[in-house]
Structures are given as C-alpha cells and as structure tokens.
Design a protein around this motif. Structure first.
Motif, PDB file in Angstrom:
ATOM      1  N   ASP A  30       0.808  -1.123  -0.091  1.00 19.52           N
ATOM      2  CA  ASP A  30       0.043   0.087   0.079  1.00 19.52           C
ATOM      3  C   ASP A  30       0.677   1.160   0.088  1.00 19.52           C
ATOM      4  O   ASP A  30       1.380   1.719   1.077  1.00 19.52           O
ATOM      5  CB  ASP A  30      -0.888   0.135   1.050  1.00 19.52           C
ATOM      6  N   THR A  63      -2.679   4.950   0.632  1.00 16.38           N
ATOM      7  CA  THR A  63      -3.293   5.657   1.817  1.00 16.38           C
ATOM      8  C   THR A  63      -2.391   6.150   2.413  1.00 16.38           C
ATOM      9  O   THR A  63      -1.253   5.943   2.604  1.00 16.38           O
ATOM     10  CB  THR A  63      -4.238   4.743   2.579  1.00 16.38           C
ATOM     11  N   THR A 104      -2.398   6.444   5.579  1.00 12.64           N
ATOM     12  CA  THR A 104      -2.411   5.844   7.128  1.00 12.64           C
ATOM     13  C   THR A 104      -1.020   5.526   7.355  1.00 12.64           C
ATOM     14  O   THR A 104      -0.355   4.825   6.711  1.00 12.64           O
ATOM     15  CB  THR A 104      -3.255   4.532   6.982  1.00 12.64           C
TER      16      THR A 104
END
Length: 400
Positions: A42, A45, A47
């Motif tokens: 990932d 994102t 995050t």
C-alpha cells in the motif's frame, strides 16, 4: 385530505436528506476496497506506517486505562493538553479561549464548516484537493469554487484566486502542507490570500495536519502566524499524521476567542468530547514538549527513496515540499492514463497507488498523475521496489 390521500402522501418521498445524497461516493474508498488492493503493498493511503508511534505514548495510554480514567473529560479538552497544544505554535495561543480538542482532524474540519457555513454559501478550495473536503462541504451545504494549482510547482494564479471570490464567498478551505501535491504555501501567498479575505469578509479554514513534515529548506507557516489572518482563520490540527496516531482520533481547533465560543458549542453538539484516557496519555508521554518528537528527517529519506524508485521506471515525480505524498506524472511511460498505469502496477507488481482523477474537480485534469504515499516503513518501501523491479522483466511499461 382523505384517508387514502394520507396513507400515500409520503410513498414517493426520497428517504434521505439532500445533504446526504450530495456527499461524493468516495472514489478513493471504492478504489481501495478490492481483494487485490487489500493484498498489495500500500503506497496509496496516508495511514501512517512511519514514523512508529513513540513507545512512551503507548505506555502512557495503558497506564491511564489501568488507572481508571474511563469517563468524560472537559468538552473543550483536557486543560493540560490544550496548554501543550497552545504552546506548540510559533505564535502561542491561549489554551483557555483559543484551543478545542476534537475527535480527529475530520471532526475539527466539520465543526469549523458547520460553525460558519449556511446552505448556499460559497467556499473557495484549491484543486486538486484532499478528497474528504468535498464530503464535508456537501454536508455543510456549501458550494465549492475551485482554484487550480498548476503543475509542476503546484502554484495558484493570483488572478484566478481573485476571480473565485464573490459576494457569496463565506470561507476559503485549504491545507498546507498540501494534500496531494506537497506544496507548502509561503508567506507571500498567504498575504495575498489575507488581502482577498479582508476585501470580501471571508474566513479561512486551514487544515495543517502535516505541519510537522516539511523538507529541504521549506518551513510551514501557520495562518495563525500571519497577523492579517489571525482573527480570520480557523486552524485544524491533528496528531494522526504527526505522531502516527490516526486510530486515536486526536485533533484540535485553534481560533480567536469569538470563533472558539461557537466552535465549542457545535463540537459539544456533534461529539460531546474526546477520549479522556488518550488525551491524558498524550500529556503524560511528553511527546508535545519542544524538541521531543522530530519525525521529518525519517520521512524525508522515505520521500527521496520513493522518488528514486518511481523515477527509475520513468515517471516524472514532483518533489513535495511537505506532507507525505508524491504526485508522479505517468505520461512518460504510458499511452494510457493514470487508471491504466495504476491498474497495471497493481496487476503486474502488486503495488497500489492512487489514480489522481479522484482528487480533481474535473477528473480529466488528473489523468496524467498518480499519488504515491511515502509515510511508510523502510521495509514496506523496499518490498515495493523489489516487486516493481521483478515486474519490469516481463512488463513493458510503454505498452500500458
């Protein structure tokens, strides 16, 4: 009205509010929800996977829970925490009258909009934008007026900004450092904005959640540090990115006392307050003390490595001045658009990035770009590099 009329009066009525129907469908969430995306590396994102939350924060949270801190805190926020936040600004704030602790930066943003926007008011917003901005504007009933940021430096044209203001302009909504481009607005730009806001009587909501992350010789300037904007600004802050605590939902608002009184009323109506043990944990951990937490160096190394990886396969990367995202131009390597590239990268390499069409008012304006998150661990970034290198052996990029 007959009994039959009464029984059928609402049969065809829309069951949901217009504001709910106007909320964008969440292209980013849809994009990231596939099974294939969930198993990919990932880099899409924001995050945080880096920096790692400070050990003393985790220890302090456990201590507060074991000590029985389970009930409501003061609605405006723990007094000591407000004091630490107030002192963290270049221009200190009054913790009693200017700081409100919120349930993350998202609540802070929504409270700010609900406090000043009536349905039909116009809000000036830079384009591209943080995708949650549009949902918040829709729920507040605001009409966005987009001002483009021009690549590769992602600057606004002063004439285009001035043209976006009208008698219906109630506010400007911006973030600096900027998501997704990484631009850090400079003092000259903020002074120009201040003059327009004074002329039209507008306020500025400034999302500054990435203020801890500026790179090279760039410096974050809070709107609260600009005298002409100090009384016209509402600053949104958060520990979600700066301290990698997105799940703690720890945000705040800074505003002049007359604004804060209204912000707090709306905050109480929306949430009633923020988690007491986590607020006290932040205070007791000491992470907000001056010099106690300096994560920007770690993320600058991650930024440079991500740029190296994607430049190495031919993308033209815009070097961000702050924040945690790289905007990369895919046109040098594909005859298609950003969706074609992102899909091929996911299919061939198992690496996830964001096609930037979901970040522009006119999706076609984002066709050339993907957004790449670099607030990730060194291990994760190097795994992405290995996957991309393996894929290149059988994946002719130019045919995407």
């Amino acid at each position: 009205m007959t009994e039959d009329d009464r029984s059928g009066a609402g049969a065809a009525r829309e069951p949901y509010s217009k504001r709910a129907r106007d909320v964008p469908s969440g292209g980013l969430v849809t994009l990231l929800g596939s099974d294939q995306a969930r198993t990919a590396v990932d880099l899409a994102t924001g995050t945080p996977a880096a920096p790692k939350p400070a050990d003393q924060l985790v220890d302090a949270a456990c201590s507060m829970l074991r000590a029985g801190v389970h009930q409501y805190e003061a609605p405006a926020g723990n007094a000591e925490l407000r004091s630490r936040i107030a002192g963290s600004f270049t221009t200190p704030a009054d913790p009693d009258t200017e700081i409100t602790v919120t349930v993350g930066g998202t609540e802070a943003l929504f409270v700010a909009l609900l406090s000043i926007i009536d349905p039909g008011d116009e809000v000036v917003i830079f384009d591209p934008y943080y995708d949650n901005f549009l949902g918040s504007l829709a729920l507040a009933g605001a009409i966005p007026r987009f001002v483009p940021l021009r690549a590769p430096e992602w600057r606004f044209d002063p004439a285009e900004l001035a043209a976006a203001f009208t008698p219906r302009t109630k506010a400007v909504l911006l973030n600096t450092p900027h998501n997704p481009t990484g631009r850090v607005l400079d003092r000259e730009e903020l002074d120009h904005l201040a003059a327009l806001c004074e002329k039209w009587g507008a306020l500025v909501i400034s999302d500054e959640v990435y203020s801890a992350y500026t790179y090279d010789d760039h410096t974050h300037v809070s709107l609260a540090d600009v005298p002409a904007l100090a009384q016209r600004s509402i600053v949104v802050g958060s520990l979600s990115k700066s301290h990698a605590l997105s799940g703690w939902r720890m945000g705040f608002l800074r505003a002049a006392p007359e604004h804060t009184r209204v912000l707090r009323q709306v905050h109480i109506a929306v949430t009633g307050g923020t988690a007491a043990p986590l607020q006290r944990a932040v205070v007791n951990s000491g992470v907000l003390e001056p010099g106690a937490w300096r994560p920007a160096d770690e993320l600058q190394k991650a930024r440079d490595r991500v740029i190296e990886i994607f430049s190495g396969i031919g993308l033209k990367c815009c070097r961000p001045q702050g924040g945690c995202y790289v905007m990369a131009d895919v046109r040098p390597v594909t005859n298609g658009d950003c969706h074609d590239f992102a899909t091929a990268l996911l299919d061939h390499a198992g690496v996830l990035v964001v096609p930037s069409t979901v970040l522009f008012a006119e999706p076609a304006d984002g066709n050339a770009y993907v957004r790449i998150a670099f607030n990730k661990s060194e291990t994760l970034i190097e795994e992405a590099a290995r996957r991309i290198e393996r894929a290149r052996r059988t994946w002719p990029l130019a045919t995407v």
